[in-house]
Enzyme design. Sequence first.
Site, PDB file in Angstrom:
ATOM      1  N   ASP A 228       0.864  -1.174   0.000  1.00  0.00           N
ATOM      2  CA  ASP A 228       0.000   0.000   0.000  1.00  0.00           C
ATOM      3  C   ASP A 228       0.903   1.227   0.000  1.00  0.00           C
ATOM      4  OD1 ASP A 228      -1.683   2.167   0.798  1.00  0.00           O
ATOM      5  OD2 ASP A 228      -3.043   0.781   1.811  1.00  0.00           O
ATOM      6  N   ASP A 230       0.448   4.040   1.035  1.00  0.00           N
ATOM      7  CA  ASP A 230       0.434   4.842   2.258  1.00  0.00           C
ATOM      8  C   ASP A 230       1.361   4.269   3.326  1.00  0.00           C
ATOM      9  OD1 ASP A 230      -0.913   2.919   3.897  1.00  0.00           O
ATOM     10  OD2 ASP A 230      -2.873   3.754   3.455  1.00  0.00           O
ATOM     11  N   GLU A 273      -3.717   1.654  -3.781  1.00  0.00           N
ATOM     12  CA  GLU A 273      -4.090   2.922  -3.141  1.00  0.00           C
ATOM     13  C   GLU A 273      -3.445   4.154  -3.762  1.00  0.00           C
ATOM     14  OE1 GLU A 273      -6.501   3.361  -1.063  1.00  0.00           O
ATOM     15  OE2 GLU A 273      -6.878   1.411  -0.112  1.00  0.00           O
TER      16      GLU A 273
END
Length: 301
Positions: A228, A230, A273
Amino acid sequence: MRELDISLIGVPVDLGQSRRGVDMGPSAIRYAGAIERLKALGHHVTDEGNISVSPVHNLSCNEAGLKNLTEVTEATEELAATVSAIVKNKKFPLVLGGDHSIAIGTLAGLAEHYTNLGVIWYDAHADMNTSETSPSGNIHGMPLAVSMGLGHEQLVNVHNKGAKINPENVVIIGARSVDPGERQLIKEKGIKVFTMHEIDCYGMSAVIQQTLNYFASRQVDGVHLSLDLDGLDPLYTPGVGTPVPGGITYRESHLAMELLEDANVITSAEFVEVNPILDEYNKTADVAVGLMGSLFGEKLL
């Protein structure tokens, strides 16, 4: 360096959460040159196109408060079948998201072909909520729990019934935003977690080496990387829906990918994401492609 036969699949899903735009992530990553980068490294790359996703004009919740349950289930079912077919054909599945709910489908497809799959969850979040613990009802905060057989039966039974992975074969790297229910589940299930505290204390090299040693002790028969964006500090990846300050650096992330490539353990991967609407000049997609380069053998010299 291994020369891989890579099948690339886009999954334009932004229904696992409430913020629109991450469905354009696969296009942004392609635009940033993912296919060209991998081919330049000597890999054979086939772009399998995108999974079809039903359009939703109004976000909906089911009786358990889960958002867009039917649509997420349909998309992950199709992804699972696609990933399974790729592995059956002895190709390397590389999945581009889309929000992290898509991992439900990726892991379901992989589970058909591995009996003891290891999973690296490179993320700021644990993604181990269920409908009972989730503060939002966002399915992108649930894929790891679902894949361990915990959560709504419609999601747990995607592609095949029941759990797809063993909790003791999961390693989370980069966690720094964990909900109370997830914290309890991590302890109950014995999930190995390297938070930012461990990364700061020991360094990324030690974290990856410990991860590799852990998988060796568990005798895993494959390792899936679910990355991901993030997981990195938002300074480097502004185009994510749930940024958390104090994350992994750009250089630490490249080192992690380089060490995983050196160890020759990764058998499938997904990058999720990337939200172009929130991004700055496609910066986050560029970082994703750069990390792919390191994971698939790019060297400075």
